[in-house]
Design a protein around this motif. Sequence first.
Motif, PDB file in Angstrom:
ATOM      1  N   TYR A  91       0.675  -1.155   0.127  1.00 50.49           N
ATOM      2  CA  TYR A  91       0.074  -0.156   0.003  1.00 50.49           C
ATOM      3  C   TYR A  91       0.918   1.149  -0.015  1.00 50.49           C
ATOM      4  O   TYR A  91       2.008   1.433   0.586  1.00 50.49           O
ATOM      5  CB  TYR A  91      -0.838   0.079   1.297  1.00 50.49           C
ATOM      6  N   ILE A  92       0.317   2.453  -0.645  1.00 44.69           N
ATOM      7  CA  ILE A  92       1.103   3.625  -0.537  1.00 44.69           C
ATOM      8  C   ILE A  92      -0.427   4.609  -0.387  1.00 44.69           C
ATOM      9  O   ILE A  92      -1.295   4.662  -1.155  1.00 44.69           O
ATOM     10  CB  ILE A  92       1.771   4.035  -1.826  1.00 44.69           C
TER      11      ILE A  92
ATOM     12  N   LYS B 271      -2.366  -5.136   8.817  1.00 45.80           N
ATOM     13  CA  LYS B 271      -1.329  -6.053   9.054  1.00 45.80           C
ATOM     14  C   LYS B 271      -1.951  -7.051  10.138  1.00 45.80           C
ATOM     15  O   LYS B 271      -1.672  -8.251   9.660  1.00 45.80           O
ATOM     16  CB  LYS B 271      -0.180  -5.208  10.220  1.00 45.80           C
ATOM     17  N   VAL B 272      -2.898  -6.935  11.017  1.00 49.30           N
ATOM     18  CA  VAL B 272      -3.435  -7.878  11.743  1.00 49.30           C
ATOM     19  C   VAL B 272      -4.516  -8.620  10.928  1.00 49.30           C
ATOM     20  O   VAL B 272      -4.288  -9.872  11.168  1.00 49.30           O
ATOM     21  CB  VAL B 272      -4.212  -7.425  12.933  1.00 49.30           C
ATOM     22  N   GLU B 273      -5.434  -7.827  10.223  1.00 52.81           N
ATOM     23  CA  GLU B 273      -6.155  -8.818   9.413  1.00 52.81           C
ATOM     24  C   GLU B 273      -5.648  -9.553   8.286  1.00 52.81           C
ATOM     25  O   GLU B 273      -6.006 -10.449   7.848  1.00 52.81           O
ATOM     26  CB  GLU B 273      -7.025  -7.721   8.540  1.00 52.81           C
ATOM     27  N   GLU B 274      -4.557  -9.172   7.579  1.00 53.08           N
ATOM     28  CA  GLU B 274      -4.097 -10.084   6.685  1.00 53.08           C
ATOM     29  C   GLU B 274      -2.772 -10.926   6.926  1.00 53.08           C
ATOM     30  O   GLU B 274      -2.328 -11.777   6.209  1.00 53.08           O
ATOM     31  CB  GLU B 274      -3.416  -8.868   5.605  1.00 53.08           C
TER      32      GLU B 274
ATOM     33  N   ASP C 125      -0.060 -12.050   4.655  1.00 56.19           N
ATOM     34  CA  ASP C 125      -0.245 -11.586   3.205  1.00 56.19           C
ATOM     35  C   ASP C 125       0.103  -9.952   3.182  1.00 56.19           C
ATOM     36  O   ASP C 125       0.089  -9.433   2.040  1.00 56.19           O
ATOM     37  CB  ASP C 125      -1.727 -11.678   2.681  1.00 56.19           C
ATOM     38  N   PHE C 126       0.351  -9.404   4.219  1.00 56.89           N
ATOM     39  CA  PHE C 126       0.523  -7.898   4.516  1.00 56.89           C
ATOM     40  C   PHE C 126       2.188  -7.742   4.077  1.00 56.89           C
ATOM     41  O   PHE C 126       3.062  -8.279   4.530  1.00 56.89           O
ATOM     42  CB  PHE C 126       0.363  -7.455   5.751  1.00 56.89           C
TER      43      PHE C 126
ATOM     44  N   PHE D 194       5.068  10.253  15.602  1.00 60.35           N
ATOM     45  CA  PHE D 194       4.715   9.455  14.388  1.00 60.35           C
ATOM     46  C   PHE D 194       5.613   8.808  13.692  1.00 60.35           C
ATOM     47  O   PHE D 194       5.431   7.521  13.297  1.00 60.35           O
ATOM     48  CB  PHE D 194       4.069  10.320  13.392  1.00 60.35           C
ATOM     49  N   ILE D 195       6.767   9.083  13.806  1.00 62.46           N
ATOM     50  CA  ILE D 195       8.200   8.265  13.259  1.00 62.46           C
ATOM     51  C   ILE D 195       7.896   7.014  13.868  1.00 62.46           C
ATOM     52  O   ILE D 195       8.355   5.783  13.490  1.00 62.46           O
ATOM     53  CB  ILE D 195       9.486   9.013  13.299  1.00 62.46           C
ATOM     54  N   GLU D 196       8.202   6.972  15.539  1.00 62.82           N
ATOM     55  CA  GLU D 196       8.147   5.871  15.971  1.00 62.82           C
ATOM     56  C   GLU D 196       7.142   4.850  15.824  1.00 62.82           C
ATOM     57  O   GLU D 196       7.112   3.586  15.684  1.00 62.82           O
ATOM     58  CB  GLU D 196       8.410   6.292  17.699  1.00 62.82           C
ATOM     59  N   LYS D 197       5.784   5.373  15.821  1.00 63.56           N
ATOM     60  CA  LYS D 197       4.537   4.788  15.717  1.00 63.56           C
ATOM     61  C   LYS D 197       4.771   4.159  14.131  1.00 63.56           C
ATOM     62  O   LYS D 197       4.221   2.838  13.943  1.00 63.56           O
ATOM     63  CB  LYS D 197       3.388   5.407  15.655  1.00 63.56           C
ATOM     64  N   ALA D 198       5.326   4.715  13.326  1.00 61.72           N
ATOM     65  CA  ALA D 198       5.230   4.173  11.700  1.00 61.72           C
ATOM     66  C   ALA D 198       6.039   2.888  11.815  1.00 61.72           C
ATOM     67  O   ALA D 198       5.877   1.905  11.379  1.00 61.72           O
ATOM     68  CB  ALA D 198       5.706   5.300  11.116  1.00 61.72           C
ATOM     69  N   GLU D 199       7.342   3.100  12.458  1.00 63.09           N
ATOM     70  CA  GLU D 199       8.343   1.858  12.511  1.00 63.09           C
ATOM     71  C   GLU D 199       7.790   0.683  13.189  1.00 63.09           C
ATOM     72  O   GLU D 199       7.801  -0.220  12.759  1.00 63.09           O
ATOM     73  CB  GLU D 199       9.452   2.754  13.159  1.00 63.09           C
ATOM     74  N   LYS D 200       6.948   0.929  14.427  1.00 62.34           N
ATOM     75  CA  LYS D 200       6.388  -0.031  15.016  1.00 62.34           C
ATOM     76  C   LYS D 200       5.248  -0.847  14.156  1.00 62.34           C
ATOM     77  O   LYS D 200       5.309  -2.010  14.355  1.00 62.34           O
ATOM     78  CB  LYS D 200       5.612   0.283  16.382  1.00 62.34           C
ATOM     79  N   ALA D 201       4.731  -0.176  13.192  1.00 59.37           N
ATOM     80  CA  ALA D 201       3.735  -0.475  12.476  1.00 59.37           C
ATOM     81  C   ALA D 201       4.231  -1.126  11.070  1.00 59.37           C
ATOM     82  O   ALA D 201       3.446  -1.513  10.338  1.00 59.37           O
ATOM     83  CB  ALA D 201       2.457   0.375  12.402  1.00 59.37           C
ATOM     84  N   SER D 202       5.496  -0.905  11.160  1.00 59.73           N
ATOM     85  CA  SER D 202       6.352  -1.460   9.477  1.00 59.73           C
ATOM     86  C   SER D 202       5.682  -0.511   8.374  1.00 59.73           C
ATOM     87  O   SER D 202       5.595  -0.832   7.490  1.00 59.73           O
ATOM     88  CB  SER D 202       5.738  -2.946   9.222  1.00 59.73           C
ATOM     89  N   VAL D 203       5.640   0.763   8.915  1.00 63.93           N
ATOM     90  CA  VAL D 203       5.468   1.760   7.884  1.00 63.93           C
ATOM     91  C   VAL D 203       6.320   2.754   7.550  1.00 63.93           C
ATOM     92  O   VAL D 203       7.337   3.130   8.457  1.00 63.93           O
ATOM     93  CB  VAL D 203       4.076   2.803   8.586  1.00 63.93           C
ATOM     94  N   THR D 204       6.586   2.923   6.276  1.00 65.98           N
ATOM     95  CA  THR D 204       7.667   3.675   5.645  1.00 65.98           C
ATOM     96  C   THR D 204       7.196   5.030   5.434  1.00 65.98           C
ATOM     97  O   THR D 204       6.263   5.237   4.565  1.00 65.98           O
ATOM     98  CB  THR D 204       8.531   3.152   4.585  1.00 65.98           C
TER      99      THR D 204
END
Length: 140
Positions: free
Chosen positions: A33-34, A54-57, A60-61, A85-95
């Motif tokens: 996703y983007i 991430k939880v749902e898939e 497959d995520f 937000f940067i820390e939250k993004a990293e924890k959620a595997s979001v770039t």
Amino acid sequence: MKKYILSSIFLMVALVSTINLQAQNTDTTKNNYIVVTKKVPQFQPIILTAEALKVEEGNDFGNFEILICGQLIGDLTDAEKMGDFIEKAEKASVTIVACGFSLNKFKVDRATVPKGIKIVENGILYNFQLQKQGYKSLSL
């Protein structure tokens, strides 16, 4: 006439500078996703969405990226607006990705962009390249 010449020069420089720009290679067997946004406060619901997907898939995520561009890109350098937000993004595997064109246009010094945020020269091209690789794209 002067405006036409300057616009033409800018377009030519933009095209030449992006010829070798390529999005990262990705695993197309996963859901990637983007999300394109112009506002830092939208990071919160975007990151929450990534966490839910991430939880749902499960396995497959794949990759999840937030691309920020536009006039408010300077908010990336504001610690109060960025919060954690940067820390939250990293924890959620979001770039988190910043558009270089927007940084240039709105005179944001790249050195002030926090570590952990990826910078691409042309956010629009980057988005299209990811879509060609099968990314699902959403613009807010």
